[in-house]
Design a protein around this motif. Structure first.
Motif, PDB file in Angstrom:
ATOM      1  N   GLY A   1      11.875  -5.172  -4.780  1.00  7.97           N
ATOM      2  CA  GLY A   1      11.135  -3.911  -4.770  1.00  7.97           C
ATOM      3  C   GLY A   1      10.848  -3.349  -6.138  1.00  7.97           C
TER       4      GLY A   1
ATOM      5  N   VAL B   1       9.867  -6.550   2.466  1.00  6.81           N
ATOM      6  CA  VAL B   1      10.741  -7.018   3.545  1.00  6.81           C
ATOM      7  C   VAL B   1      10.995  -8.507   3.355  1.00  6.81           C
ATOM      8  CG1 VAL B   1      10.998  -7.334   6.024  1.00  6.81           C
ATOM      9  CG2 VAL B   1       9.879  -5.277   5.149  1.00  6.81           C
TER      10      VAL B   1
ATOM     11  N   ASN C   1       6.233  -1.357   0.039  1.00 13.37           N
ATOM     12  CA  ASN C   1       7.399  -1.725   0.848  1.00 13.37           C
ATOM     13  C   ASN C   1       7.576  -3.231   0.819  1.00 13.37           C
ATOM     14  OD1 ASN C   1       8.152   0.827   1.635  1.00 13.37           O
ATOM     15  ND2 ASN C   1       7.046   0.777   3.585  1.00 13.37           N
TER      16      ASN C   1
ATOM     17  N   ASP D   1       2.825   3.137  -4.159  1.00  6.85           N
ATOM     18  CA  ASP D   1       4.056   2.759  -3.477  1.00  6.85           C
ATOM     19  C   ASP D   1       3.893   1.374  -2.846  1.00  6.85           C
ATOM     20  OD1 ASP D   1       6.650   3.040  -2.729  1.00  6.85           O
ATOM     21  OD2 ASP D   1       6.324   4.744  -1.381  1.00  6.85           O
TER      22      ASP D   1
ATOM     23  N   GLU E   1       3.848  -4.655   1.415  1.00  8.82           N
ATOM     24  CA  GLU E   1       2.748  -3.790   1.816  1.00  8.82           C
ATOM     25  C   GLU E   1       2.490  -2.787   0.697  1.00  8.82           C
ATOM     26  OE1 GLU E   1       3.207  -1.922   5.574  1.00  8.82           O
ATOM     27  OE2 GLU E   1       3.515  -3.794   6.682  1.00  8.82           O
TER      28      GLU E   1
END
Length: 845
Positions: free
Chosen positions: A141, A167, A165, A163, A176
């Motif tokens: 991240g 995973v 995200n 921003d 994303e």
């Protein structure tokens, strides 16, 4: 001679005609790959799709390997999808991996590079195929963002508010991205198209795959992007970003018995940064009462040359967007932002002696600065203005107390415009000015300084470039100021053996010019080259807001590179370079001539080695005696080498060294090594050492005048050792602690004093004769500097800093280097401490 303003207009006209011809020969951009963006229903709710929703969006997976085997299929599959609403662009990238447990990732500070997996999104929102915004993330991240300009140059300091995200799962990992349109610059319309590219890096394999293919042999980078179509951009994004901040600072320092100094002082200040979108392509950035306390201090140096030391810019306001102000000036910078906020120039003229004390600021405060950058159609724009405060010092001489100016109120202005064409050709111009409001005791500074220049880059036959520039300068002020400029190391008009120089003690202005032209092959898989020639006239000077080391120079350079980036059994890449160079002053003296051959190899295991050899002929140094006569200097020949290990391992290192000598008793040996240790993904420790040993048989000492002038030299034996260490611990991508420290010691002992008697004599031993010099110029300089920063980005765009800076230094007249004793004495020297807390809150009203 034509006046400066008319010369400037004439050059701009010639450049305009040349580039108009280049435009007529420009070639249309080739066909590009196209990705489709899908608009979300609704009026922009700022929410991402569910996993099921993403599957209804068209995916793209035609990635191609860029490294190591360009054009081949990637070892791992990658796909991406793009959607948008009225406020935000959403990009979902799925990085499939057959061995997800082997994915490499590190937890570092934002914008730090690490040898791991990365996903990178590039957006050329101007669609000019020259500029782009980069948004990147690794599996931990950690975010990176950059601004690309000139089709291949990048500004790593650019920061946006966005921003992402991340995973990880059994299929690999996915990201994303949520990129607000307010962070991009574009022209709204019902059918907008962005330049677009996705890059995936696989750390353990050192493999890079891209959509579309971004060829390594191409003449640029952004121009290879594909297109992102299907964008309906009718609404105007939010235009204003405001970043108010508060700073509280406590300083503790030794007073050294100076009654004007306080042991401990505290202060607090408020400041403001803002960004405002003037047009879809132009942004106004401003700062009021800026503070750069979180920026690392410059490294320590001992400079015994005649020329100024160059320090790179570290302050965020001046770094970000600096590409809009770049001008291709040879061996310098037409705009050197470190001049803004420099150390006060009048400090050296303050009275000194027994019983005299002074207190003066170390830096000039910047009251405010603003810049406009971006694009209008095919024009790239950059304009900056800054105002620095008048700084004053207090002098105490017995019972007499005096307050005097040491730096005047000063206005700095820079304007840069460049017209760009579809085939990457361009022409542009730049104008800089400095204006000072001088007090009576500061008339040794110039009152006004103006620089103008024009440049052209004409691309032809897709891989070739004809580049050139012309610049002119004019400095005005009192005769004292002009004389001071004419006699400094950039000019030395007072040299007795310089017929081309004219020292006029009554002059109130100084003007000159500089130019360069080059032909280059900038693309291709095997061969690249450049040949250039240029000059700087004796009266040329840009030092008020620029940087250069000397005028009175005519140069020519040639470079040829033979390269291969196709992997073989042993190598990933191979480069072989040949360089030849020569330069003269306007009197025809050869100031340097020689060449070098060097090579570098990257092995399949990612280790790198390289090195080269320099060969030079004897030359004439017209700066040898610091304003006195010049002299011949013997050729300095030698080589250098380096080795870098694979940085993917928990422990990696680099080592480089060089050795040069002239065969007459002068030599230098430099060694530097760095080790990086990553015991866990969140901790990085970097330690380095630099060692320099040298003997200069003809080091200038001083010019002494009695019945006549004596230009004194000596044999200098010098040893310099410095360490540097950096520890970074990252708790999460938005919270980190970084510690940096550099102890430094340099000692030099002088012997065999001599004076210059016949500098042009071809026999080395006949150029000097012994001289009895009574003073002791030996030195032992010790310095320790550390900057320690806790950084927390508690919400996107908003930061909290806690900083501790510590510095100590001392110098004694002892030329002996004693490793243990010197470093022991260094840490027993009283130090200065600065404790700082800075709180900034980002608003987007």
């Amino acid at each position: 001679m034509l006046p400066f303003s008319r010369r400037l207009r004439l050059v701009f006209a010639v450049v305009g005609i040349a580039v108009t011809l280049g435009q007529s020969l420009s070639r249309a951009a080739p066909g590009v790959d196209v990705a489709q963006a899908q608009k979300l229903p609704g009026a922009g709710q700022g929410v991402t799709l569910t996993d099921e929703g993403w599957h209804t969006v068209q995916s793209m997976s035609a990635f191609v390997q860029r490294e190591p085997r360009e054009g081949e299929a990637p070892s791992q599959r990658t796909e991406f999808r793009v959607v948008y609403d009225a406020t935000t662009l959403y990009i979902r990238v799925r990085a499939f991996d057959a061995e997800p447990d082997k994915i490499v990732t590190y937890l570092t500070r934002r914008d730090d590079n690490s040898p791991c997996d990365w996903l990178r999104v590039f957006i050329d929102s101007y669609h000019d195929r020259r500029t782009a915004y980069e948004f990147a993330v690794n599996p931990s991240g950690v975010k990176q963002d950059r601004y690309w300009f000139n089709d291949g140059d990048r500004d790593d300091s650019w920061d946006a508010v966005w921003d992402v995200n991340v995973v990880r799962d059994g299929d690999g990992w996915l990201a994303e991205f949520r990129i607000p349109f307010s962070q991009l610059r574009f022209t709204p319309g019902p059918a907008a198209t962005f330049g677009f590219a996705i890059v995936r890096e696989i750390g353990r394999l050192k493999e890079t795959s891209t959509w579309p293919l971004l060829p390594r042999a191409a003449t640029g980078y952004v121009s290879s992007f594909g297109d992102l179509s299907g964008l309906t951009m009718l609404a105007t994004p939010k235009r204003l970003e405001v970043l108010p901040y508060m700073v509280s600072q406590l300083t503790e320092r030794p007073t050294g018995g100076n009654p004007l100094l306080q042991r401990s002082t505290s202060e607090a200040a408020l400041g403001l940064d803002l960004k405002y979108s003037l047009t879809p392509g132009l942004t106004l950035t401003g700062t009021v009462n800026p503070d750069f306390g979180q920026v690392e201090a410059d490294p320590a140096v001992v400079n015994l040359s005649a020329f100024e030391t160059f320090f790179s810019e570290r302050r965020p306001f001046f770094i970000e967007g600096s590409g809009n102000f770049n001008f291709p000036f040879d061996n310098g910078q037409l705009f050197y932002s470190r001049r803004i906020g420099r150390a006060p120039q009048g400090i050296g003229d303050l009275p000194s002696g027994d019983g005299i004390y002074s207190d003066s600021p170390s830096q000039t405060a910047i009251l405010g600065a603003g810049k406009v950058s971006g694009r209008i159609g095919s024009f790239s724009i950059g304009a900056l203005h800054a105002v620095t405060r008048q700084e004053r010092a207090t002098v105490l001489d017995g019972a007499s107390r005096e307050d005097r100016a040491v730096e005047p109120l000063t206005n700095y202005s820079v304007g840069r415009v460049r017209r760009e064409f579809a085939n990457q050709s361009s022409f542009g111009f730049i104008l800089t000015s400095t204006h000072r409001q001088l007090t009576d005791n500061l008339t040794f500074l110039s009152r006004n300084a103006v620089t103008g220049g024009a440049d052209v880059d004409w691309r032809f036959r897709s891989r070739y470039s004809l580049t050139g520039y012309w610049t002119g300068s004019e400095v005005s002020g009192d005769p004292l100021a002009i004389d001071r400029i004419a006699e400094n190391s950039r000019h030395y008009f007072q040299r007795p053996d310089a017929p081309s120089a004219r020292l006029d003690p009554d002059a109130t202005s100084l003007s000159g010019s500089s130019a360069r032209i080059a032909i280059r092959k900038i693309g291709g898989e095997r061969i690249r080259f450049e040949s250039s020639a240029g000059f700087k006239s004796p009266s040329f000077d840009i030092s008020d807001v620029g940087f250069f080391r000397r005028a009175d120079d005519k140069t020519m350079n040639n470079w040829l590179q033979i390269r291969s980036e196709k992997p073989s059994r042993w190598f990933r890449a191979r480069y072989l370079n040949f360089n030849q160079y020569a330069h003269w002053n306007y009197d025809g003296d050869l100031l340097g001539s020689g060449g070098n051959v060097n090579a570098s190899l990257t092995f399949t295991n990612s280790w790198q080695i390289g090195g080269g050899y320099n060969f030079n002929q004897r030359y004439f140094d017209d700066r040898l005696s610091r304003g006195g006569p010049g002299g011949l200097v013997e050729d300095y020949n030698g080589g250098w080498y380096y080795i870098n290990s694979d940085d993917r391992h928990p422990v990696s290192f680099s080592y480089n060294g060089e050795a040069f000598s002239d065969g007459f008793g002068s030599w230098i040996r430099n060694y530097q090594s760095n080790v990086t240790v990553r015991p866990v993904p969140s901790l990085s420790v970097v330690a380095g050492i630099r060692v320099s040993n040298s003997v200069a048989d003809t080091q200038w000492v001083k010019n002494v005048t009695d019945a006549r002038s004596h230009y004194v030299f000596a044999r200098l034996a010098q040893t310099t050792v410095s360490f540097n260490g950096r520890v970074t611990y990252t708790m999460k991508p938005t919270l980190s602690v970084q510690l940096y420290a550099e102890p430094f010691v340099s000692a030099g002992g002088y012997s065999a004093f001599k004076e210059l008697v016949d500098g042009r004599n071809p026999v080395y031993t006949d150029r000097y004769s012994p001289f009895a010099y009574a003073d002791n110029p030996d030195f032992n300089y010790r310095s320790f500097r550390t900057t320690n920063v806790l950084r927390w980005e508690y919400k996107p765009g908003s930061t909290f800093f806690v900083v501790w800076q510590h510095a100590r230094e001392a110098s004694v007249a002892d030329g002996r280097f004693r490793f243990g004793g010197d470093f022991h004495d260094l840490f027993s020297t009283p130090g200065k401490n600065v404790f700082l807390v800075k709180f900034a809150y980002w608003l987007n009203p």
